[in-house]
Design a protein around this motif. Structure first.
Motif, PDB file in Angstrom:
ATOM      1  N   UNK A 243       0.802  -1.211   0.000  1.00 21.47           N
ATOM      2  CA  UNK A 243       0.000   0.000   0.000  1.00 21.47           C
ATOM      3  C   UNK A 243       0.836   1.262   0.000  1.00 21.47           C
ATOM      4  N   UNK A 244       0.203   2.340  -0.448  1.00 26.85           N
ATOM      5  CA  UNK A 244       0.805   3.663  -0.385  1.00 26.85           C
ATOM      6  C   UNK A 244      -0.194   4.620   0.233  1.00 26.85           C
ATOM      7  N   UNK A 245       0.284   5.650   0.906  1.00 32.45           N
ATOM      8  CA  UNK A 245      -0.624   6.557   1.596  1.00 32.45           C
ATOM      9  C   UNK A 245      -0.062   7.973   1.577  1.00 32.45           C
ATOM     10  N   UNK A 246      -0.971   8.940   1.699  1.00 35.24           N
ATOM     11  CA  UNK A 246      -0.612  10.336   1.879  1.00 35.24           C
ATOM     12  C   UNK A 246      -1.679  10.964   2.774  1.00 35.24           C
ATOM     13  N   UNK A 247      -1.259  11.792   3.714  1.00 35.77           N
ATOM     14  CA  UNK A 247      -2.216  12.466   4.580  1.00 35.77           C
ATOM     15  C   UNK A 247      -1.740  13.884   4.859  1.00 35.77           C
ATOM     16  N   UNK A 248      -2.723  14.737   5.129  1.00 35.80           N
ATOM     17  CA  UNK A 248      -2.448  16.147   5.343  1.00 35.80           C
ATOM     18  C   UNK A 248      -3.218  16.649   6.563  1.00 35.80           C
ATOM     19  N   UNK A 249      -2.550  17.442   7.384  1.00 36.55           N
ATOM     20  CA  UNK A 249      -3.187  18.119   8.509  1.00 36.55           C
ATOM     21  C   UNK A 249      -3.074  19.614   8.252  1.00 36.55           C
ATOM     22  N   UNK A 250      -4.233  20.291   8.213  1.00 41.01           N
ATOM     23  CA  UNK A 250      -4.256  21.707   7.875  1.00 41.01           C
ATOM     24  C   UNK A 250      -4.948  22.488   8.984  1.00 41.01           C
ATOM     25  N   UNK A 251      -4.248  23.467   9.544  1.00 40.28           N
ATOM     26  CA  UNK A 251      -4.830  24.329  10.571  1.00 40.28           C
ATOM     27  C   UNK A 251      -5.516  25.495   9.866  1.00 40.28           C
TER      28      UNK A 251
ATOM     29  N   UNK B 296      -7.784  27.503  11.022  1.00 38.98           N
ATOM     30  CA  UNK B 296      -7.861  28.651  11.924  1.00 38.98           C
ATOM     31  C   UNK B 296      -7.445  28.180  13.308  1.00 38.98           C
ATOM     32  N   UNK B 297      -7.507  29.069  14.276  1.00 33.65           N
ATOM     33  CA  UNK B 297      -7.164  28.681  15.639  1.00 33.65           C
ATOM     34  C   UNK B 297      -8.171  27.689  16.204  1.00 33.65           C
ATOM     35  N   UNK B 298      -9.383  27.686  15.654  1.00 27.61           N
ATOM     36  CA  UNK B 298     -10.423  26.802  16.169  1.00 27.61           C
ATOM     37  C   UNK B 298     -10.615  25.534  15.339  1.00 27.61           C
ATOM     38  N   UNK B 299     -10.245  25.558  14.047  1.00 29.50           N
ATOM     39  CA  UNK B 299     -10.569  24.452  13.153  1.00 29.50           C
ATOM     40  C   UNK B 299      -9.313  23.821  12.555  1.00 29.50           C
ATOM     41  N   UNK B 300      -9.211  22.486  12.683  1.00 36.18           N
ATOM     42  CA  UNK B 300      -8.130  21.716  12.075  1.00 36.18           C
ATOM     43  C   UNK B 300      -8.737  20.615  11.209  1.00 36.18           C
ATOM     44  N   UNK B 301      -8.277  20.512   9.968  1.00 39.36           N
ATOM     45  CA  UNK B 301      -8.771  19.507   9.028  1.00 39.36           C
ATOM     46  C   UNK B 301      -7.678  18.480   8.758  1.00 39.36           C
ATOM     47  N   UNK B 302      -8.070  17.215   8.759  1.00 37.40           N
ATOM     48  CA  UNK B 302      -7.135  16.127   8.453  1.00 37.40           C
ATOM     49  C   UNK B 302      -7.721  15.272   7.343  1.00 37.40           C
ATOM     50  N   UNK B 303      -6.999  15.165   6.228  1.00 37.26           N
ATOM     51  CA  UNK B 303      -7.445  14.358   5.101  1.00 37.26           C
ATOM     52  C   UNK B 303      -6.395  13.305   4.781  1.00 37.26           C
ATOM     53  N   UNK B 304      -6.848  12.198   4.238  1.00 38.33           N
ATOM     54  CA  UNK B 304      -5.919  11.129   3.904  1.00 38.33           C
ATOM     55  C   UNK B 304      -6.443  10.277   2.766  1.00 38.33           C
ATOM     56  N   UNK B 305      -5.527   9.650   2.050  1.00 39.78           N
ATOM     57  CA  UNK B 305      -5.888   8.746   0.968  1.00 39.78           C
ATOM     58  C   UNK B 305      -4.904   7.591   0.957  1.00 39.78           C
ATOM     59  N   UNK B 306      -5.443   6.362   0.926  1.00 40.79           N
ATOM     60  CA  UNK B 306      -4.618   5.148   0.891  1.00 40.79           C
ATOM     61  C   UNK B 306      -5.055   4.280  -0.272  1.00 40.79           C
ATOM     62  N   UNK B 307      -4.074   3.671  -0.936  1.00 37.64           N
ATOM     63  CA  UNK B 307      -4.335   2.704  -2.001  1.00 37.64           C
ATOM     64  C   UNK B 307      -3.612   1.420  -1.657  1.00 37.64           C
ATOM     65  N   UNK B 308      -4.369   0.334  -1.469  1.00 34.17           N
ATOM     66  CA  UNK B 308      -3.820  -0.970  -1.125  1.00 34.17           C
ATOM     67  C   UNK B 308      -4.071  -1.963  -2.242  1.00 34.17           C
ATOM     68  N   UNK B 309      -3.108  -2.879  -2.430  1.00 29.46           N
ATOM     69  CA  UNK B 309      -3.327  -4.036  -3.291  1.00 29.46           C
ATOM     70  C   UNK B 309      -3.134  -5.286  -2.439  1.00 29.46           C
ATOM     71  N   UNK B 310      -4.174  -6.106  -2.378  1.00 25.28           N
ATOM     72  CA  UNK B 310      -4.187  -7.320  -1.572  1.00 25.28           C
ATOM     73  C   UNK B 310      -4.152  -8.525  -2.504  1.00 25.28           C
ATOM     74  N   UNK B 311      -3.259  -9.476  -2.236  1.00 25.30           N
ATOM     75  CA  UNK B 311      -3.045 -10.571  -3.194  1.00 25.30           C
ATOM     76  C   UNK B 311      -4.266 -11.466  -3.381  1.00 25.30           C
ATOM     77  N   UNK B 312      -5.176 -11.514  -2.399  1.00 27.32           N
ATOM     78  CA  UNK B 312      -6.362 -12.361  -2.521  1.00 27.32           C
ATOM     79  C   UNK B 312      -7.610 -11.582  -2.943  1.00 27.32           C
ATOM     80  N   UNK B 313      -7.696 -10.298  -2.598  1.00 29.73           N
ATOM     81  CA  UNK B 313      -8.958  -9.574  -2.762  1.00 29.73           C
ATOM     82  C   UNK B 313      -8.833  -8.318  -3.614  1.00 29.73           C
TER      83      UNK B 313
END
Length: 212
Positions: free
Chosen positions: A144-152, A154-171
């Motif tokens: 698998x490979x992944x990337x994630x971001x944490x963005x502030x 404002x002082x009150x709001x924090x956003x966290x986004x992420x994306x993962x791509x996996x390859x599984x040998x059976x599924x």
């Protein structure tokens, strides 16, 4: 039960650290009808359950900081789990070997943080041939490979986004997005909202199959 968990750290310099550890656990547990466990003659019951387990797991981690804004890391763990269960008219035994490896890079800025990397999981189980002809062996490999971001935002709001791509040998392939928001109402109260996709490869090690 016997446990031994040593840990080792080596500091190349202020920003580079190598750590290695070993977790071990060996246990024999016997339960059931007390007179039977004590080897006393008693016709009421002959039920006993014997569990013998042995687990050895290694941890290896390498961290290197590039100044104050970049961080490179490598992680690895290998686990070997040996188990045998004996109850009247049934016996189960097998060995599970699993590993996890990860390499990644993190970059920090004033309002944002990026982390990306690659993973490799392996999970193999070999059942001992005792009183069954259908061995429940399996061999799972996931890349698998992944990337994630944490963005502030404002002082009150924090956003966290992420994306993962996996390859599984059976599924096959899995695309897994994720989003989370943390909002600070005041200094003492905050709330988090989030959601995403995930999956788990099916194996025989689940609570339902333990009961069966």
């Amino acid at each position: 039960r016997f446990n031994l968990n040593p840990r080792f750290f080596y500091y190349f310099n202020e920003g580079t650290v190598l750590s290695a550890g070993l977790n071990t656990s060996f246990e024999k547990r016997e339960g059931g009808f007390i007179p039977k466990i004590l080897k006393e003659d008693n016709p009421q019951s002959n039920f006993t359950e014997v569990n013998q387990t042995g687990r050895v797991a290694s941890q290896l981690k390498f961290d290197h900081k590039y100044g104050e804004q970049s961080h490179f890391f490598i992680k690895n763990s290998v686990s070997v789990f040996d188990r045998e269960i004996t109850i009247p008219q049934y016996q189960f035994a097998g060995k599970q070997t699993a590993s996890f490896s990860e390499i990644g890079l993190a970059k920090y800025a004033e309002k944002t943080e990026w982390v990306g990397g690659l993973n490799l999981w392996t999970d193999q189980f070999s059942e001992k041939r005792l009183n069954t002809t259908n061995l429940r062996n399996y061999n799972l490999v996931t890349v698998g490979g992944f990337v994630q971001n944490v963005f502030s935002a404002s002082k009150k709001l924090t956003l966290e986004t992420g994306l993962r791509l996996d390859y599984q040998n059976e599924y096959g392939m899995f695309l897994l997005p994720r989003l989370s928001a943390l909002y600070h109402i005041n200094n003492d109260l905050s709330m988090r909202f989030g959601g995403g996709l995930g999956y788990k490869s099916p194996t025989i090690f689940a609570q339902e199959s333990e009961e069966v």
